[in-house]
Scaffold this motif. Sequence first.
Motif, short mmCIF file in Angstrom:
data_model
loop_
_atom_site.label_atom_id
_atom_site.label_comp_id
_atom_site.label_asym_id
_atom_site.label_seq_id
_atom_site.Cartn_x
_atom_site.Cartn_y
_atom_site.Cartn_z
N UNK A 51 0.79 -1.22 0.00
CA UNK A 51 0.00 0.00 0.00
C UNK A 51 0.83 1.27 0.00
N UNK A 52 2.09 1.19 0.38
CA UNK A 52 2.97 2.36 0.36
C UNK A 52 3.33 2.80 -1.05
N UNK A 53 3.27 1.90 -1.99
CA UNK A 53 3.74 2.18 -3.35
C UNK A 53 3.01 3.37 -3.96
N UNK A 92 12.46 8.72 -3.48
CA UNK A 92 11.11 8.15 -3.41
C UNK A 92 10.97 6.94 -4.33
N UNK A 93 11.60 6.99 -5.51
CA UNK A 93 11.60 5.82 -6.41
C UNK A 93 12.28 4.64 -5.73
N UNK A 98 11.97 -0.58 -2.50
CA UNK A 98 12.07 -1.25 -1.20
C UNK A 98 10.69 -1.70 -0.69
N UNK A 99 9.68 -0.88 -0.91
CA UNK A 99 8.31 -1.26 -0.49
C UNK A 99 7.85 -2.50 -1.25
N UNK A 100 8.13 -2.55 -2.54
CA UNK A 100 7.77 -3.73 -3.33
C UNK A 100 8.51 -4.97 -2.83
N UNK A 101 9.79 -4.81 -2.53
CA UNK A 101 10.59 -5.92 -2.02
C UNK A 101 10.10 -6.37 -0.64
N UNK A 102 9.83 -5.41 0.23
CA UNK A 102 9.30 -5.72 1.55
C UNK A 102 7.97 -6.45 1.44
N UNK A 103 7.08 -5.95 0.59
CA UNK A 103 5.79 -6.61 0.40
C UNK A 103 5.95 -8.03 -0.10
#
Length: 128
Positions: A51-53, A92-93, A98-103
Amino acid sequence: MTDRTPAQLAGDAAEAIRLLTHATGPRPGPAWENPDDAYEVIRSLAASAFGLIQPLEQVSHLLYDLQSAGRIVSTDGKQETESQVLSTRSALRQARVHAESLGGSLRDALTAAGALALAETETDRPRI
């Protein structure tokens, strides 16, 4: 919709994570005693990471639009505004990656945790 600002909502999210940190700490309590509890937390954290993406992208677009319209300036004296915006958008990119990887990692953890159950008797417990 909500009458809260994006900054307030982001603050609420940060506070929720802080509270979660305390709720899953060394003396958590009865709502944190079996693998189902862990599974639900992992599930929610995975959804939060993915959801952060979109908000990260939207913050980046806001800064681009403001800079393009000449409505922001750099105040640190080290960089020109355009360079400052580019640096911010680049970071931010990277946060998006990192958000995608964490997810993805949390989704993997969710899959693995889905096969865990609380041992109901002494004979159910694995021997170590």
